[in-house]
Design a protein around this motif. Structure first.
Motif, PDB file in Angstrom:
ATOM      1  N   ILE A 240       0.867  -1.177   0.000  1.00 51.58           N
ATOM      2  CA  ILE A 240       0.000   0.000   0.000  1.00 51.58           C
ATOM      3  C   ILE A 240       0.903   1.225   0.000  1.00 51.58           C
ATOM      4  N   LYS A 243       1.318   7.019   1.515  1.00 50.42           N
ATOM      5  CA  LYS A 243       0.340   8.077   1.751  1.00 50.42           C
ATOM      6  C   LYS A 243      -1.074   7.527   1.989  1.00 50.42           C
ATOM      7  N   ASP A 244      -1.317   6.299   1.578  1.00 55.21           N
ATOM      8  CA  ASP A 244      -2.666   5.734   1.721  1.00 55.21           C
ATOM      9  C   ASP A 244      -2.805   4.851   2.953  1.00 55.21           C
ATOM     10  N   HIS A 247      -5.633   5.402   5.297  1.00 55.56           N
ATOM     11  CA  HIS A 247      -6.901   5.620   4.592  1.00 55.56           C
ATOM     12  C   HIS A 247      -7.593   4.339   4.184  1.00 55.56           C
ATOM     13  N   VAL A 248      -6.864   3.220   4.161  1.00 52.50           N
ATOM     14  CA  VAL A 248      -7.502   1.988   3.702  1.00 52.50           C
ATOM     15  C   VAL A 248      -8.667   1.581   4.603  1.00 52.50           C
ATOM     16  N   PHE A 253     -12.749   3.524   0.446  1.00 57.06           N
ATOM     17  CA  PHE A 253     -11.407   3.830  -0.032  1.00 57.06           C
ATOM     18  C   PHE A 253     -10.772   2.615  -0.698  1.00 57.06           C
ATOM     19  N   ARG A 254     -10.251   2.826  -1.897  1.00 58.18           N
ATOM     20  CA  ARG A 254      -9.469   1.793  -2.567  1.00 58.18           C
ATOM     21  C   ARG A 254      -8.256   2.448  -3.182  1.00 58.18           C
ATOM     22  N   VAL A 255      -7.123   1.798  -3.082  1.00 56.67           N
ATOM     23  CA  VAL A 255      -5.899   2.399  -3.609  1.00 56.67           C
ATOM     24  C   VAL A 255      -6.067   2.613  -5.113  1.00 56.67           C
TER      25      VAL A 255
END
Ligand SMILES: Nc1ncnc2c1ncn2[C@@H]1O[C@H](COP(=O)(O)OP(=O)(O)OP(=O)(O)O)[C@@H](O)[C@H]1O
Ligand SMILES: [Mg+2]
Length: 313
Positions: A240, A243-244, A247-248, A253-255
């Protein structure tokens, strides 16, 4: 301070003293910096003599950063839900349209039915996830707690994933994987809602498989420290982006939206997992270690085996 209120609030470009005197409606002021979001609501009122002579303006500032954030999240949420439903709905409609016009080729017809059914299933799954989240949000979910042997339960869940690999062709996942277990020697007993805990591990395991190359190794560890049990699941997938990382766990939220959707994901799995773990007074986090990603779950743990009362026996 001997400064005009226009300079203190930095609103010289927006308004003038004359405008403030004529109209004292509230103003939203954004004092955010790259490090910190900060939004103030400014309300003004005039200080007046009985004769009507104005000799001052009072400005009251309220920090509305949090409120603004909640409003924004709510708007984003509604727009996300609509978008997520619109995409499968439009595709189902076009397949049904084609089917109702009649298709000569039986194979294509079967394929179209299959797509329509799959998309419908996905929408139902998403609505169920959302209902589940909303129930947890409003505190209507009661955990069904029981003292369980975590080593046994974790192993049982992982065995199921091993079993799928040996399944017949139809149920077999498209990918191969190996599950490695590194558990504590001692059995750890934890208070859990078994069904919900299984749901969490299922999602993390499914992600580890989904976002990993064929033939990857998934390492599942368990350790005990400071009245906590920590479980971790590491994969050798694409990982991942830094920066994400946090947020997952956000809803939807999806990368990589396109790729995740192609794999049938809606981005709700980890959001649900987080709620469930927090309801257990636990924590869930992710990290990158070399290649791949690792998910950690920590749960409160009381070591009863070393209690004084046992020594008396
Ligand atoms: N092990 C992993 N490796 C790489 N990326 C991951 C991993 N686990 C999660 N992600 C990223 O986090 C996103 C959110 O995961 P989450 O489980 O919430 O949703 P999802 O798997 O896309 O859909 P679903 O709702 O079906 O679980 C994924 O779309 C993916 O981009
Ligand atoms: Mg998932």
């Amino acid at each position: 301070m001997n400064k005009s209120i226009l300079d203190i609030l930095d609103i010289r470009k927006k308004t003038t003293i004359r405008d403030l005197i004529e109209d004292q409606s509230d103003m939203l002021l954004d004092f955010s910096t790259p490090e910190r979001e900060q939004i103030w609501n400014a309300s003004f009122s005039l200080i007046q003599k009985e004769t009507g002579f104005i000799y001052g303006i009072v400005c009251v500032l309220h920090d509305v950063t949090e409120q603004q954030r909640i409003d924004r999240e709510r708007r984003e949420f509604v727009s996300n839900v609509s978008h997520e439903l619109r995409t499968p709905l439009t595709s189902v409609r076009s397949y049904i349209e084609a089917l109702s016009e009649g298709i000569d080729d039986a194979q294509t017809e079967a394929h179209f039915f299959n797509v329509a059914q799959k998309e419908t299933d996905r929408m139902i799954r998403m609505i169920n996830d959302l209902l589940n989240l909303s129930r947890m949000d409003s505190g209507r979910v009661k955990l069904n707690l029981e003292l369980v042997n975590l080593n046994e339960l974790f192993n049982y869940i992982l065995n199921r994933f091993d079993m799928i690999l040996d399944g017949n062709d139809e149920q077999k996942p498209q990918k191969n994987y190996t599950i490695k277990r590194e558990f504590t020697a001692k059995d750890l007993w934890v208070e859990l809602d078994t069904d919900r805990f299984i749901q969490v591990i299922d999602n993390i395991m499914n992600n580890a498989i989904k976002y990993s190359p064929d033939g990857g190794v998934i390492t599942c560890r368990m350790l005990e420290s400071n009245n906590q049990v920590i479980l971790s699941i590491s994969d050798q997938g694409l990982g991942i982006p830094r920066k994400d990382l946090n947020h997952v766990f956000d809803r939807f939220f999806r990368v990589d939206k396109a790729r995740s959707r192609a794999q049938g994901g809606t981005g709700l799995g980890l959001a649900i997992s987080k709620e469930v773990i927090e309801m257990h007074q636990g924590k869930i986090a992710d990290s990158i270690e070399g290649k791949g990603s690792t998910f950690y779950i920590s749960l409160p743990y009381q070591d009863y085996s070393q209690g004084d009362e046992w020594d008396e026996f």
